[in-house]
Design a protein around this motif. Structure first.
Motif, mmCIF file in Angstrom:
data_model
loop_
_atom_site.group_PDB
_atom_site.id
_atom_site.type_symbol
_atom_site.label_atom_id
_atom_site.label_comp_id
_atom_site.label_asym_id
_atom_site.label_seq_id
_atom_site.Cartn_x
_atom_site.Cartn_y
_atom_site.Cartn_z
ATOM 1 N N MET A 1 0.808 -2.003 -0.334
ATOM 2 C CA MET A 1 -0.380 -0.192 -0.189
ATOM 3 C C MET A 1 0.479 1.190 0.339
ATOM 4 O O MET A 1 -0.027 2.195 0.518
ATOM 5 C CB MET A 1 -1.051 -0.316 1.118
ATOM 6 N N ASN A 2 1.975 1.156 -0.449
ATOM 7 C CA ASN A 2 3.155 2.167 0.294
ATOM 8 C C ASN A 2 2.429 3.670 -0.704
ATOM 9 O O ASN A 2 3.171 4.222 -1.042
ATOM 10 C CB ASN A 2 4.819 1.712 0.067
ATOM 11 N N ALA A 3 2.392 3.188 -1.995
ATOM 12 C CA ALA A 3 1.627 3.697 -3.611
ATOM 13 C C ALA A 3 0.444 4.647 -3.210
ATOM 14 O O ALA A 3 0.170 5.850 -3.367
ATOM 15 C CB ALA A 3 1.354 2.886 -4.810
ATOM 16 N N MET A 4 0.076 4.358 -2.359
ATOM 17 C CA MET A 4 -1.404 5.421 -1.341
ATOM 18 C C MET A 4 -1.032 6.462 -0.831
ATOM 19 O O MET A 4 -1.606 6.865 0.870
ATOM 20 C CB MET A 4 -2.095 4.415 -0.556
ATOM 21 N N LEU A 5 0.183 7.197 -1.396
ATOM 22 C CA LEU A 5 0.849 8.362 -0.387
ATOM 23 C C LEU A 5 -0.319 9.566 -1.414
ATOM 24 O O LEU A 5 -0.550 10.131 -1.632
ATOM 25 C CB LEU A 5 2.181 8.768 -0.780
ATOM 26 N N LYS A 6 0.012 10.679 0.860
ATOM 27 C CA LYS A 6 -0.408 12.154 0.102
ATOM 28 C C LYS A 6 -0.161 12.631 -1.148
ATOM 29 O O LYS A 6 1.541 12.451 -1.492
ATOM 30 C CB LYS A 6 -0.553 13.043 1.157
ATOM 31 N N PRO A 7 -0.729 12.855 -1.938
ATOM 32 C CA PRO A 7 -0.122 13.191 -3.324
ATOM 33 C C PRO A 7 1.510 15.005 -2.390
ATOM 34 O O PRO A 7 2.278 14.996 -3.163
ATOM 35 C CB PRO A 7 -1.207 14.456 -4.029
ATOM 36 N N ALA A 10 4.223 14.023 -1.976
ATOM 37 C CA ALA A 10 5.284 13.471 -3.109
ATOM 38 C C ALA A 10 5.722 14.092 -3.202
ATOM 39 O O ALA A 10 7.349 13.539 -3.939
ATOM 40 C CB ALA A 10 3.890 12.327 -3.780
ATOM 41 N N GLU A 11 5.127 15.531 -3.428
ATOM 42 C CA GLU A 11 6.135 16.265 -4.612
ATOM 43 C C GLU A 11 7.599 16.563 -3.925
ATOM 44 O O GLU A 11 8.063 16.960 -4.783
ATOM 45 C CB GLU A 11 5.109 17.599 -4.417
ATOM 46 N N ALA A 14 10.179 14.712 -4.723
ATOM 47 C CA ALA A 14 11.133 14.256 -5.983
ATOM 48 C C ALA A 14 12.174 15.226 -6.108
ATOM 49 O O ALA A 14 12.999 15.486 -6.326
ATOM 50 C CB ALA A 14 9.764 13.998 -6.898
ATOM 51 N N SER A 18 15.917 15.049 -6.989
ATOM 52 C CA SER A 18 16.921 15.203 -8.042
ATOM 53 C C SER A 18 18.016 16.968 -7.840
ATOM 54 O O SER A 18 18.954 17.274 -8.366
ATOM 55 C CB SER A 18 15.878 16.489 -9.321
ATOM 56 N N ASN A 298 17.647 5.336 -15.940
ATOM 57 C CA ASN A 298 16.148 5.640 -15.889
ATOM 58 C C ASN A 298 16.552 7.193 -15.098
ATOM 59 O O ASN A 298 17.854 7.026 -14.320
ATOM 60 C CB ASN A 298 15.396 4.806 -15.300
ATOM 61 N N HIS B 88 11.154 4.835 -20.809
ATOM 62 C CA HIS B 88 11.382 6.869 -21.188
ATOM 63 C C HIS B 88 11.639 6.731 -22.896
ATOM 64 O O HIS B 88 11.018 7.792 -23.582
ATOM 65 C CB HIS B 88 11.560 7.437 -20.125
ATOM 66 N N SER B 142 15.986 13.513 -13.464
ATOM 67 C CA SER B 142 15.590 12.827 -12.931
ATOM 68 C C SER B 142 14.936 11.412 -13.187
ATOM 69 O O SER B 142 14.568 12.516 -14.303
ATOM 70 C CB SER B 142 14.952 12.792 -11.489
ATOM 71 N N LYS B 146 12.385 11.881 -16.328
ATOM 72 C CA LYS B 146 12.507 11.481 -18.017
ATOM 73 C C LYS B 146 11.039 11.244 -18.250
ATOM 74 O O LYS B 146 10.815 11.178 -19.603
ATOM 75 C CB LYS B 146 13.430 10.920 -17.940
ATOM 76 N N ALA B 173 7.838 4.452 -5.004
ATOM 77 C CA ALA B 173 6.580 4.492 -4.513
ATOM 78 C C ALA B 173 6.523 6.145 -4.726
ATOM 79 O O ALA B 173 4.880 6.496 -4.899
ATOM 80 C CB ALA B 173 6.647 4.449 -3.489
ATOM 81 N N LEU B 174 6.548 6.999 -4.080
ATOM 82 C CA LEU B 174 6.656 8.584 -4.099
ATOM 83 C C LEU B 174 6.322 9.122 -5.171
ATOM 84 O O LEU B 174 4.934 9.842 -5.355
ATOM 85 C CB LEU B 174 7.046 8.976 -2.976
ATOM 86 N N HIS B 178 2.859 10.507 -7.254
ATOM 87 C CA HIS B 178 2.955 11.686 -7.641
ATOM 88 C C HIS B 178 2.909 11.878 -9.678
ATOM 89 O O HIS B 178 1.471 12.841 -10.207
ATOM 90 C CB HIS B 178 4.508 12.367 -7.648
ATOM 91 N N ASP B 181 -1.484 10.999 -9.811
ATOM 92 C CA ASP B 181 -2.155 11.565 -10.618
ATOM 93 C C ASP B 181 -2.016 12.707 -10.900
ATOM 94 O O ASP B 181 -3.053 13.206 -11.923
ATOM 95 C CB ASP B 181 -1.975 12.771 -8.824
ATOM 96 N N ASP B 202 -2.707 -1.533 -7.362
ATOM 97 C CA ASP B 202 -3.606 -0.197 -6.591
ATOM 98 C C ASP B 202 -3.473 0.475 -7.825
ATOM 99 O O ASP B 202 -4.172 1.356 -8.233
ATOM 100 C CB ASP B 202 -2.362 0.011 -5.758
ATOM 101 N N ARG B 236 -6.910 9.400 -3.842
ATOM 102 C CA ARG B 236 -6.205 8.202 -3.392
ATOM 103 C C ARG B 236 -6.452 7.681 -1.622
ATOM 104 O O ARG B 236 -6.824 6.889 -1.576
ATOM 105 C CB ARG B 236 -4.595 7.913 -3.948
ATOM 106 N N VAL B 237 -6.208 9.681 -1.358
ATOM 107 C CA VAL B 237 -6.670 9.158 0.501
ATOM 108 C C VAL B 237 -7.738 8.965 0.518
ATOM 109 O O VAL B 237 -8.082 7.929 1.823
ATOM 110 C CB VAL B 237 -6.056 10.494 0.975
#
Lengths: 298, 268
Positions: A1-7, A10-11, A14, A18, A298, B88, B142, B146, B173-174, B178, B181, B202, B236-237
């Motif tokens: 379920m770790n994909a179900m995080l608050k957006p 997440a920002e 990311a 970088s 990647n 990509h 990152s 990409k 995952a994070l 993102h 969404d 999911d 999602r939440v």
């Protein structure tokens, strides 16, 4: 379920990911700068001291050989001759008596012309062979047959066709340079990643765009390897070719000095030829590095 | 929406002839996709979901059967069915801008001015919030960025169908959450028809209108289809607490791990 995080969370993650690589190098540097400095010193010692020891050993062996062999010049005599020779490398007394600089330039010019013509023919041909299977099968056996032939074997054909020594020497350079360029270009074109070709197909790119935007940049490192191999061989071959054809050129100069029994000059020429070859190699390596694109995973 | 058979796949078989012999990858594939629908293909590795996607893309030709898009047979790859590749596949010698511009130029170059082409490219970059990365090359950004350029490249050509081959599979995952969404927002804004390959349950439930579940290969086919009747926009939440979400999720898990339990030695 770790994909179900608050957006929202997440920002910044990311963004931080970088930004991290630019920050990282500073920390370890500050922590063990002394250890690193020591490491650097020993690395430079390795780079400078070791080659010097090697050179000294070579001179020592050379000196030992000359002890019992009067016809062989000592390192000291050779050095004095070299200083004399290189103090005036660009003199011109007669067509057969010119400075070592002129001789080297004459050889380089032949290599440049022969090699340039080979690139003009070899690279496009390599593209065709790599891209069109029929052409590849057509030329494959011929190339395999002719590639192992010493370029000097082609010299008489050159003399026959061109009726002159200089174009015949260039012809030998052309022949020896063309094989690595054809083969490496063809391999480079064949090894273009399927992903890139799929992109080309999905974007429905024209053959010209495929060539300029995908095949050429992707095959360029291979082409430059071909160029480097070609130049290396060409520089090997020109000395031998010039010994046979005569005229001005470092190969002929070596042969001329042998006829004069001027052994120091021959040794100097060997070192000079090696030095020029090394410079050519380094220059092309730098060129290849500048055009090698990171294969991004990647 | 309007066209219920926008993509129409009928009786498709896929057999690969390799040096080791023939390999029957897909059998009896029948599937229709509505215009504006979001479909995910899910299944264990080796079940031929990417093969099916490549067939829709036109990168592969079926051994038997037909694939239609907007009532025309899919004869080969085309910018109207643009692909977001798993890795990509940006061209490393081009900047982000040039990577996108390459496709834009091909599709609109004959009818539009240079300024318009530039405008389209910049819009695509803005759509994935990468205006700042315009002049960067792929190795300078990152993994998530990409993949966003890859999506922008695909969208900039204004495709009828967006095909995505595990587009977020290689991301953490994070970043993945993102981008999911962002994708939801973009798809809602552009009304795109999407077919996406995934192995993430999911992701499938969150994004899809329908989840197409494939049986194990060789000779894989469509096992079951789950209709995801969750209203959009999806959050999602909030969905994490939703009983229907959990139900869809367990339906997919049930299929994947009970009915199509993969032999342990082959599981990736």
């Amino acid at each position: 379920m770790n994909a179900m995080l608050k957006p929202d969370s997440a920002e910044p993650a990311a963004v931080a990911a970088s930004a991290a690589p630019t920050r990282r190098p500073r920390r370890p540097l500050a922590a063990n700068s002394t250890a690193r400095a020591r490491q650097q010193v020993s690395a430079t010692a390795m780079k400078i001291v070791a080659p010097l020891v090697g050179a000294a050993l070579l001179v020592l062996v050379w000196q030992l050989i000359t002890v019992n062999n009067a016809s062989f010049p000592t390192p000291m005599v050779t050095l004095q001759e070299a200083i004399k020779l290189f103090s005036d490398p660009f003199y011109r007394n007669s067509p057969n008596d010119q400075g070592i600089g002129w001789n080297l330039l004459a050889s380089l010019q032949r290599v440049a012309v022969g090699f340039g013509l080979a690139a003009l023919v070899g690279i496009p041909l390599g593209f065709l062979i790599g891209r069109v299977q029929f052409v590849g099968s057509m030329f494959g056996p011929i190339i395999s047959l002719l590639k192992p032939v010493s370029p000097l074997a082609w010299l008489p054909i050159g003399l026959l066709v061109f009726k002159s020594a200089n174009p015949a020497a260039i012809w030998s350079i052309f022949i020896c340079s063309i094989w690595p360029m054809i083969i490496n270009t063809a391999v480079g074109v064949q090894r273009v990643p399927q992903d890139y070709m799929n992109v080309a197909r999905v974007l429905n790119l024209s053959e010209w765009k495929v060539l300029t935007k995908i095949l050429l940049p992707s095959a360029l490192p291979y082409i430059l390897t071909g160029v480097r191999l070609s130049i290396g061989t060409a520089w090997l071959v020109i000395v031998a070719a010039e010994m046979l054809t005569g005229g001005v050129g470092i190969g002929f100069w070596v042969w001329d000095e042998w006829n004069n029994l001027n052994v120091p000059h021959i040794i100097i020429a060997i070192v000079a030829i090696g030095f020029v070859g090394l410079l050519l190699e380094q220059a092309l390596m730098a060129l290849a590095r500048a055009f090698t694109y990171e294969q991004v995973s990647n | 929406m309007d066209d219920p058979k926008f993509i129409d796949i009928e009786g498709v078989e896929m057999v690969f002839h390799t040096k080791k012999g023939t390999f029957h990858a897909l059998r009896e594939i029948d599937l229709t996709v509505r215009k504006g629908e979001f479909i995910t293909l899910i299944g264990h590795s080796g079940c031929g979901k990417s093969t099916l996607l490549n067939l829709i893309a036109g990168l592969l030709k079926p051994s038997d059967g037909v694939l239609l898009c907007a009532n025309r047979e899919i004869a080969g790859p085309s910018p109207e069915r643009s692909v977001v590749f798993q890795n990509h596949s940006l061209l490393p010698w081009l900047t982000c801008y040039e990577n996108i511009h390459l496709g834009v130029e091909r599709v609109f170059g004959k009818t539009e001015s240079k300024a318009q082409l530039r405008e389209r490219t910049m819009q695509a970059l803005a759509l994935v919030s990468l205006t700042a990365a315009e002049t960067k090359r792929p190795h300078e950004i990152s993994g998530g960025m990409k993949q966003r350029v890859g999506i922008a490249r695909a969208l900039a050509m204004e495709p009828k169908v967006l095909l995505m081959d595990e587009p977020f599979g290689a991301l953490d995952a994070l970043t993945r959450a993102h981008l999911q969404d962002e994708l939801l927002k973009i798809v809602a804004a552009t009304q795109s028809t999407v077919v996406m390959v995934t192995h993430d349950v999911d992701e499938a439930v969150l994004l899809s209108d329908r989840i197409v579940m494939m049986t194990n290969g060789p000779a894989a086919t469509i096992g079951e289809i789950v209709d995801v009747k969750l209203e959009r926009p999806r959050d999602r939440v909030a969905l994490a607490q939703d009983a229907r979400y959990t139900e869809y999720r367990s339906a997919v898990l049930e299929f994947l791990y009970r009915k199509q339990a993969h032999p342990a030695k082959e599981a990736a």
